[in-house]
Design an enzyme around this catalytic site. Sequence first.
Site, PDB file in Angstrom:
ATOM      1  N   CYS A  48      29.269  38.879  43.150  1.00 43.69           N
ATOM      2  CA  CYS A  48      28.082  39.408  43.797  1.00 43.69           C
ATOM      3  C   CYS A  48      28.218  39.146  45.290  1.00 43.69           C
ATOM      4  O   CYS A  48      29.171  38.512  45.722  1.00 43.69           O
ATOM      5  CB  CYS A  48      26.846  38.661  43.294  1.00 43.69           C
ATOM      6  SG  CYS A  48      26.680  38.680  41.507  1.00 43.69           S
ATOM      7  N   ARG A  94      30.677  44.451  46.735  1.00 38.61           N
ATOM      8  CA  ARG A  94      30.874  43.332  45.803  1.00 38.61           C
ATOM      9  C   ARG A  94      30.104  43.510  44.504  1.00 38.61           C
ATOM     10  O   ARG A  94      30.263  42.725  43.566  1.00 38.61           O
ATOM     11  CB  ARG A  94      30.431  42.024  46.477  1.00 38.61           C
ATOM     12  CG  ARG A  94      31.154  41.729  47.757  1.00 38.61           C
ATOM     13  CD  ARG A  94      30.640  40.464  48.384  1.00 38.61           C
ATOM     14  NE  ARG A  94      30.978  39.308  47.588  1.00 38.61           N
ATOM     15  CZ  ARG A  94      32.117  38.646  47.682  1.00 38.61           C
ATOM     16  NH1 ARG A  94      33.026  39.041  48.547  1.00 38.61           N
ATOM     17  NH2 ARG A  94      32.351  37.611  46.928  1.00 38.61           N
ATOM     18  N   TRP A 115      26.764  42.134  40.686  1.00 41.84           N
ATOM     19  CA  TRP A 115      27.663  42.717  39.684  1.00 41.84           C
ATOM     20  C   TRP A 115      27.478  41.851  38.454  1.00 41.84           C
ATOM     21  O   TRP A 115      27.805  40.663  38.456  1.00 41.84           O
ATOM     22  CB  TRP A 115      29.104  42.669  40.176  1.00 41.84           C
ATOM     23  CG  TRP A 115      30.078  43.386  39.297  1.00 41.84           C
ATOM     24  CD1 TRP A 115      30.278  44.735  39.226  1.00 41.84           C
ATOM     25  CD2 TRP A 115      31.006  42.806  38.380  1.00 41.84           C
ATOM     26  NE1 TRP A 115      31.266  45.027  38.314  1.00 41.84           N
ATOM     27  CE2 TRP A 115      31.734  43.854  37.775  1.00 41.84           C
ATOM     28  CE3 TRP A 115      31.305  41.502  37.985  1.00 41.84           C
ATOM     29  CZ2 TRP A 115      32.734  43.647  36.815  1.00 41.84           C
ATOM     30  CZ3 TRP A 115      32.298  41.288  37.035  1.00 41.84           C
ATOM     31  CH2 TRP A 115      33.002  42.362  36.464  1.00 41.84           C
ATOM     32  N   ASN A 165      26.425  33.550  43.946  1.00 42.65           N
ATOM     33  CA  ASN A 165      27.624  34.304  43.575  1.00 42.65           C
ATOM     34  C   ASN A 165      28.555  33.332  42.876  1.00 42.65           C
ATOM     35  O   ASN A 165      28.898  32.289  43.439  1.00 42.65           O
ATOM     36  CB  ASN A 165      28.296  34.855  44.833  1.00 42.65           C
ATOM     37  CG  ASN A 165      29.660  35.449  44.535  1.00 42.65           C
ATOM     38  OD1 ASN A 165      29.863  36.049  43.484  1.00 42.65           O
ATOM     39  ND2 ASN A 165      30.596  35.277  45.437  1.00 42.65           N
ATOM     40  N   GLY A 166      28.934  33.675  41.659  1.00 40.99           N
ATOM     41  CA  GLY A 166      29.816  32.787  40.898  1.00 40.99           C
ATOM     42  C   GLY A 166      29.378  32.746  39.444  1.00 40.99           C
ATOM     43  O   GLY A 166      28.606  33.596  38.999  1.00 40.99           O
ATOM     44  N   GLU A 201      49.749  54.200  41.325  1.00 40.60           N
ATOM     45  CA  GLU A 201      48.611  54.080  42.232  1.00 40.60           C
ATOM     46  C   GLU A 201      47.797  55.385  42.260  1.00 40.60           C
ATOM     47  O   GLU A 201      46.559  55.362  42.257  1.00 40.60           O
ATOM     48  CB  GLU A 201      49.098  53.696  43.638  1.00 40.60           C
ATOM     49  CG  GLU A 201      48.051  53.679  44.731  1.00 40.60           C
ATOM     50  CD  GLU A 201      46.884  52.740  44.456  1.00 40.60           C
ATOM     51  OE1 GLU A 201      46.948  51.923  43.527  1.00 40.60           O
ATOM     52  OE2 GLU A 201      45.880  52.868  45.169  1.00 40.60           O
ATOM     53  N   LYS A 203      43.827  55.492  41.182  1.00 44.10           N
ATOM     54  CA  LYS A 203      42.784  55.992  42.089  1.00 44.10           C
ATOM     55  C   LYS A 203      42.020  57.130  41.433  1.00 44.10           C
ATOM     56  O   LYS A 203      40.802  57.200  41.496  1.00 44.10           O
ATOM     57  CB  LYS A 203      43.446  56.463  43.396  1.00 44.10           C
ATOM     58  CG  LYS A 203      42.648  56.347  44.615  1.00 44.10           C
ATOM     59  CD  LYS A 203      42.677  54.975  45.268  1.00 44.10           C
ATOM     60  CE  LYS A 203      42.900  53.810  44.368  1.00 44.10           C
ATOM     61  NZ  LYS A 203      43.171  52.546  45.007  1.00 44.10           N
ATOM     62  N   GLU A 259      39.751  55.892  38.595  1.00 45.90           N
ATOM     63  CA  GLU A 259      38.718  54.989  39.100  1.00 45.90           C
ATOM     64  C   GLU A 259      37.527  55.737  39.695  1.00 45.90           C
ATOM     65  O   GLU A 259      36.379  55.355  39.465  1.00 45.90           O
ATOM     66  CB  GLU A 259      39.365  54.101  40.178  1.00 45.90           C
ATOM     67  CG  GLU A 259      38.483  53.067  40.814  1.00 45.90           C
ATOM     68  CD  GLU A 259      39.232  52.259  41.880  1.00 45.90           C
ATOM     69  OE1 GLU A 259      40.256  52.746  42.396  1.00 45.90           O
ATOM     70  OE2 GLU A 259      38.797  51.153  42.191  1.00 45.90           O
ATOM     71  N   HIS A 263      59.601  60.031  26.524  1.00 46.61           N
ATOM     72  CA  HIS A 263      59.640  59.018  25.466  1.00 46.61           C
ATOM     73  C   HIS A 263      58.273  58.827  24.818  1.00 46.61           C
ATOM     74  O   HIS A 263      57.966  57.734  24.340  1.00 46.61           O
ATOM     75  CB  HIS A 263      60.169  57.694  26.027  1.00 46.61           C
ATOM     76  CG  HIS A 263      61.585  57.785  26.494  1.00 46.61           C
ATOM     77  ND1 HIS A 263      62.652  57.928  25.630  1.00 46.61           N
ATOM     78  CD2 HIS A 263      62.117  57.816  27.743  1.00 46.61           C
ATOM     79  CE1 HIS A 263      63.781  58.018  26.318  1.00 46.61           C
ATOM     80  NE2 HIS A 263      63.479  57.963  27.608  1.00 46.61           N
ATOM     81  N   LYS A 301      34.398  45.675  44.203  1.00 47.77           N
ATOM     82  CA  LYS A 301      35.628  45.632  44.992  1.00 47.77           C
ATOM     83  C   LYS A 301      36.447  44.365  44.766  1.00 47.77           C
ATOM     84  O   LYS A 301      37.644  44.436  44.563  1.00 47.77           O
ATOM     85  CB  LYS A 301      35.324  45.791  46.473  1.00 47.77           C
ATOM     86  CG  LYS A 301      36.617  45.969  47.254  1.00 47.77           C
ATOM     87  CD  LYS A 301      36.394  46.662  48.543  1.00 47.77           C
ATOM     88  CE  LYS A 301      37.713  46.979  49.202  1.00 47.77           C
ATOM     89  NZ  LYS A 301      38.490  48.017  48.478  1.00 47.77           N
TER      90      LYS A 301
END
Length: 602
Positions: free
Chosen positions: A2, A27, A73, A99-100, A477, A481, A484, A500, A597
Amino acid sequence: MCGIIARIGRGDAADTLLSGLENLEYRGYDSAGIAVQNGSGVKVHKCSGEVSELKADLPKAPSGNMGIGHTRWSTHGPPTDENAHPHTDTAGDVAVVHNGVIENYEVLKAELQSRGHEFESDTDTEVIPHLIDEYRETAATTEAAVRQAVATLEGSYAIAAIVDGEEAVYAARQGSPLVLGIDADEWYLASDVPAFLDHTDEVIYLEDGDVVVLEPDAYRITDRDGNPVTRSVDTVDWDPEDAGKGEYDHYMRKEIDSQPSALSNTIEGRIEDGEVALEGLPAGTFADVETVQFVACGTSYHAAMYGEQLLKAAGVHAQVIRASEYDSMAGPVDETTLAVAVTQSGETADTLDAIRTASGRGARTLAVTNVVGSTAAREADDAVYIRAGPEVGVAATKTYSSQAVTLALLTQRLAADVSGGATLEDVETMLATLEDLPDHVEEVLEASRAETLAREFLDSRSYFFIGHGLGYSVALEGALKFKEITYEHAEGFASGELKHGPLALVTDETPIFAVFTGHDDGKTKTNAIEAQARGAPVVAVCPDDHPAVEVADAHLSIPETHPVWAGLLANVQLQLVSYHAADLLGRPIDKPRNLAKSVTVE
Ligand code: M6R
């Protein structure tokens, strides 16, 4: 994970808290809240949803010169109004943002409830205001009560608290970031600098165990036992404009477009007379190293693949390991091992855990990060900064480019020290063409056809990205992206792997984006043609005169350059494809669902 903020000073705090929270929304954005204090009670305003919804809910900013704020979050409990921070004690006199993760909260909550404390949320955080409230009954001061409260907590926290009738903000950190901002007549605390960068660039990065008291005309930092500690004041060299959206609709687009200047910063002063010169890492720094392990997550992992491949080309024993798999994948580690944490934020829990494990086994550690003062930078034996400037969009863009370039430079230092060689035979050409990279990115940005192609393929069933060598990391990547921010199915493959198994998924509704770096491109061309024969439209990402253009169904152009940089130019095209597809689909580009993030939980 957070974002938290606190502020004390002249004038009302609410607007500053709200704008600071907007800069911390990367965050988390499940809920938001503030509490302010003006001598007539602690006033809490909070709701589920983003900071914009909280603002819309507040007809008039509440008055009070000190306050705390939070953007969430969710970890413990769904994103409801009740679970939004700040949380208070039963009487509503103590308000706390956190936060935690408090690991022993269930035991603490049961004990507090048995003593009559009433709880309103499912969160782990809510025990903290109740503990402070209880200890205030016996402690000499509220500061002492806060110290006692945090001493009972197990887990990680950065907290800030305000108390009815007291002109002070109380804060503490253990395992979660907390930065103090120092302005002429006001103080700030926040999870990250952009929260208050509009007001000050003078900061103190607090350490684990620090307890802070902010009063209108002074701040005090003490250790767990109450002994005063001195922390150095740093000046942040980020421009406040970098942390804002400016004229752009989305941070992601702004950050894609700012890659030329970000890359110029990354490169500046780091090549002297054709040699790599990384600050603090002179020749011989890594003479005792025999093995290099890169640890990283997500986009940073893809950038770390650059480091691994370049070192292997120089004959150095190198591995890239997903940080969350480090304990099972690391193999033998000792004092000849260098563990390199590649992490934009420097706060990713999995990555921190991996370098702590490596360090515990005797390895030397190095952080490659964007954030000065981050946990990775402070805990690792050495740090190299990617100098990309603040990145706010959840989707990492400019930091990938700056990480890959920094790693390409770092691997020259490592290769020289470890194997006495260079990563590539034509390293001089590689370094010389690096100077052109910012201009080449600019060319891609100016002439990209990514929007047209994103529109053309918008109704596809799946999106595949393939590449070989360094192009493979770009393919991974590109797919990350795409999934996401568009929420569409996308996968990246090593070109040769398509046949394969994944080829079974290929139809005329599965476009294949093929990345050509100019080095050993045959596999990618052959495998793209095989997919095309099964109906898939192929988009070649390569220079105009590349042979793949002849056979592909569509083309995204990149300037001619060295193969090491070609992948980064291709990646800019793929960033734009993802961005435009997400935009056309109406997705919340900067705040994709379920993500944040920096992921500070394991
Ligand atoms: O801050 P970090 O570089 O350690 O973050 C690692 C990943 O969480 C991050 O790169 C993530 O994959 C990106 N948001 C993807 O765009």
